[in-house]
Design an enzyme around this catalytic site. Structure first.
Site, mmCIF file in Angstrom:
data_model
loop_
_atom_site.group_PDB
_atom_site.id
_atom_site.type_symbol
_atom_site.label_atom_id
_atom_site.label_comp_id
_atom_site.label_asym_id
_atom_site.label_seq_id
_atom_site.Cartn_x
_atom_site.Cartn_y
_atom_site.Cartn_z
ATOM 1 N N SER A 318 51.400 88.209 -52.144
ATOM 2 C CA SER A 318 51.372 87.055 -53.049
ATOM 3 C C SER A 318 49.971 86.547 -53.379
ATOM 4 C CB SER A 318 52.190 85.912 -52.447
ATOM 5 O OG SER A 318 53.563 86.276 -52.401
ATOM 6 N N HIS A 359 63.426 77.453 -56.123
ATOM 7 C CA HIS A 359 62.337 76.492 -56.324
ATOM 8 C C HIS A 359 62.604 75.517 -57.461
ATOM 9 C CE1 HIS A 359 59.993 79.778 -54.188
ATOM 10 N NE2 HIS A 359 59.688 78.686 -53.490
ATOM 11 N N CYS A 372 56.156 81.067 -55.749
ATOM 12 C CA CYS A 372 57.449 81.392 -56.370
ATOM 13 C C CYS A 372 57.412 82.795 -56.983
ATOM 14 C CB CYS A 372 57.770 80.348 -57.438
ATOM 15 S SG CYS A 372 59.304 80.697 -58.314
#
Length: 606
Positions: A318, A359, A372
């Site tokens: 991420s 989310h 996210c």
């Protein structure tokens, strides 16, 4: 003359011919020895009484940015044999004393037989006092054997830094043939790390001392009162950008773990801390590395000789969402107001790509804060592979950073050309892009690239290539020669960086994924990553910088098989950031020490 003395005229002529011929041969021999071969015999004659003793120059010392010694030198004894003066019958007396197997000396002499028999061969480095005492007692019976005092590396200054410092090794036969003008048999040469990169500065210049010896090769005294002697000149010292305090904390944090850490000053690319774990003991390479040690290191499943910080490639996970956000904002593909609704994942074709949570509605800043996946699954489809790869290269991925040690990998940024080779031109499945959007798939990066990536966000895109060396000190003149780093600008607007940086700030300081590393007195910004690993548990990753408004350190941490980025990598980053920033605020005295170190130096400002 009475012919009766010879018996006949014919016999007389034969005798005369033999005598004249013999005399002619003698004259030729004398001419050859006195005229043609005079230089060779003159040298041999001189060598019977005058003997040169070469003195290895001490290698340059490594200092940290505050003047603390990181790698030094210490004296050691080396036993040598000069083949021209040596008798192999001595092997059986010497080999047990120096602790080698029978046949060691003859094998060593044979391996080096292509070189001059007048050049000494080192048979025992780091000889202890007992060996030297034995030699002194028996020197008159050991023609061709002597010892010299050399220096060897001293690693007793509190940090390991094995992959950063590198090691030296006795030059091999093949390399010696290439560099015979610079090195002699038995000389050490830098083989890895900084020792290799800065070899020409570190090695110094050998000294030479002429001594008078008797027929038993026993030293009688110096030749010509030492007027012809030349002292060895120590190599240049290196002032590294490493902060010893931060380095110690980083190394301790990685005890028992596999992975890597690189911390940079984002303002100039100076490397503040550097760890590849597991490390190895450089002391094993200070003299002669035994076969047992070498085999143990090579067969270790954790591969301690492998430099994970610059050569190991990982999925960035991420942490790579920051790049997609930057590309999309900079290219006007999205605005800060662009929003999507996360319902726990993204359906693409017949596959559902999961998110970690539901989310709800997120924009780019909250998508970074919450990490996210759903937002970035969709975002990369808007960006497209070509533009995404373009920004990846712009941020230094898929190429070497140019750090000043030789061991470095490029990683991989898959682009259209790459996928065309695999799937055929224009036929790659678009589902590949979805994985790339969250830093997975074929994308692979090195920890040092991630550290540079963090420095780019910290510096608004204006930073310098990572490097270890701030400057060199000439041992003779004490002149300090600074090294100017190579600066670059990725060419992204401040407005874009402000948006992405706000997301990074929220990761640590609001409701993001790394609030566990928040500090009361230091504002850290960053991004966690959890990289899927087909060979086991996920790798824990964190990149970040601090202080947020005036960054002085940017960092990347990868801990293999340690799970979430927030649980393993982020706390290590926090500890190193804290050690560096708080340590620096208290380092008035240490900085003074550094100034004292350089107080006698001439600062070259050019």
């Amino acid at each position: 003359m009475n012919d009766s003395l010879f018996g006949s005229a014919t016999r007389k002529n034969i005798i005369y011919f033999v005598i004249v011929g013999f005399c002619f041969i003698l004259i030729l021999q004398l001419f050859s020895m006195q005229i043609l071969e005079h230089p060779e015999y003159a040298v041999k004659s001189e060598e019977n009484s005058i003997k040169p003793v070469y003195q290895t120059a001490p290698r340059g010392v490594f200092y940290d940015r505050n003047g603390n010694i990181l790698v030094g030198n210490k004296p050691s004894f080396t036993i040598r044999i000069t083949p021209a003066d040596y008798n192999n019958r001595l092997d059986k007396y010497i080999e047990p004393v120096i602790g080698v197997n029978p046949g060691f000396i003859s094998k060593l002499l044979k391996e080096n037989s292509s070189y001059s028999k007048y050049i000494p061969i080192k048979i025992k480095k780091d000889a202890d006092f007992k060996i030297i005492a034995w030699y002194e007692e028996n020197a008159s019976n050991l023609p061709g054997v002597d010892y010299v005092i050399e220096t060897q590396r001293d690693y007793s200054f509190g940090v390991s830094g094995s992959h950063m410092f590198g090691y030296t090794k006795e030059i091999g036969i093949d390399l010696l043939r290439q560099k015979k003008k610079e090195y002699d048999m038995g000389d050490n040469i830098g083989y890895s790390g900084l020792e290799k990169t800065y070899e020409k500065f570190l090695k110094g210049i050998k000294g030479i001392r002429y001594i008078i010896v008797n027929a038993q090769q026993k030293t009688i005294g110096s030749y010509n009162n030492g007027i012809n002697d030349k002292s060895a000149i120590k190599g240049y010292d290196l002032i590294l950008s490493i902060d010893k305090n931060a380095q110690e904390v980083a190394e301790k944090s990685f005890e028992g773990k596999r992975g890597a850490l690189v911390a940079l000053d984002p303002n100039n690319g100076e490397i503040l801390a550097f760890v590849s774990s597991p490390q190895f003991d450089l002391s094993d390479f200070a003299t002669v590395t035994s076969t047992e040690v070498w085999n143990r290191l090579n067969n270790d499943p954790d591969k301690p000789l492998f430099n994970r910080a610059t050569m190991s490639i990982y999925s960035p996970g991420s942490t790579y969402k920051l790049l997609a956000a930057t590309a999309a904002l900079e290219e006007g593909i999205i605005t800060p107001d662009y929003k999507i609704t996360c319902q726990g994942g993204f359906q693409f074709g017949d596959r559902f790509f999961k998110c970690l949570h539901v989310h709800g509605t997120v924009n780019v800043i909250t998508a970074i804060e919450k990490s996210c996946n759903t937002f970035f699954y969709q975002l990369i489809l808007k960006i497209g592979l070509k533009k995404w790869a373009e920004y990846s290269h712009k941020f230094g991925f898929g190429m070497k950073t140019g750090v000043d040690i030789p061991e470095e990998s490029k990683g991989l940024v898959p682009d259209e050309e790459y996928y065309d080779k695999i799937f055929g031109k224009g036929r790659f499945p678009k589902g590949i892009l979805v994985s790339l959007g969250i830093g997975q798939g074929e994308l692979s990066v090195t920890p040092i690239q991630l550290a540079q990536y963090a420095a780019i966000f910290a510096s608004y895109g204006k930073t310098a290539k990572p490097h270890f060396v701030k400057g060199l000190i000439k041992s003779v003149t004490h002149e300090f020669i600074p090294i100017t780093p190579e600066y670059f600008d990725v060419g992204v607007s401040k407005k874009t960086f402000d948006i992405v940086r706000e997301g990074m700030y929220d990761v640590v300081n609001r409701a993001g994924t790394a609030t566990n590393i928040r500090l009361p007195n230091i504002e850290i910004a960053g991004k966690t990553g959890t990289a899927q690993n087909p060979h086991g548990k996920e790798h824990s990753i964190f990149i970040g910088f601090a202080p947020f408004n005036n960054p002085k350190i940017a960092i990347a941490v990868v801990v293999e098989n340690a799970g979430y980025g927030s649980t393993a990598a982020a706390p290590i980053a926090r500890d190193v950031i804290k050690a560096y920033l708080e340590g620096n605020s208290k380092k008035v005295n240490e900085n003074e020490t550094y100034r004292q170190l350089l107080s006698n130096l001439i600062i070259n400002k050019n």
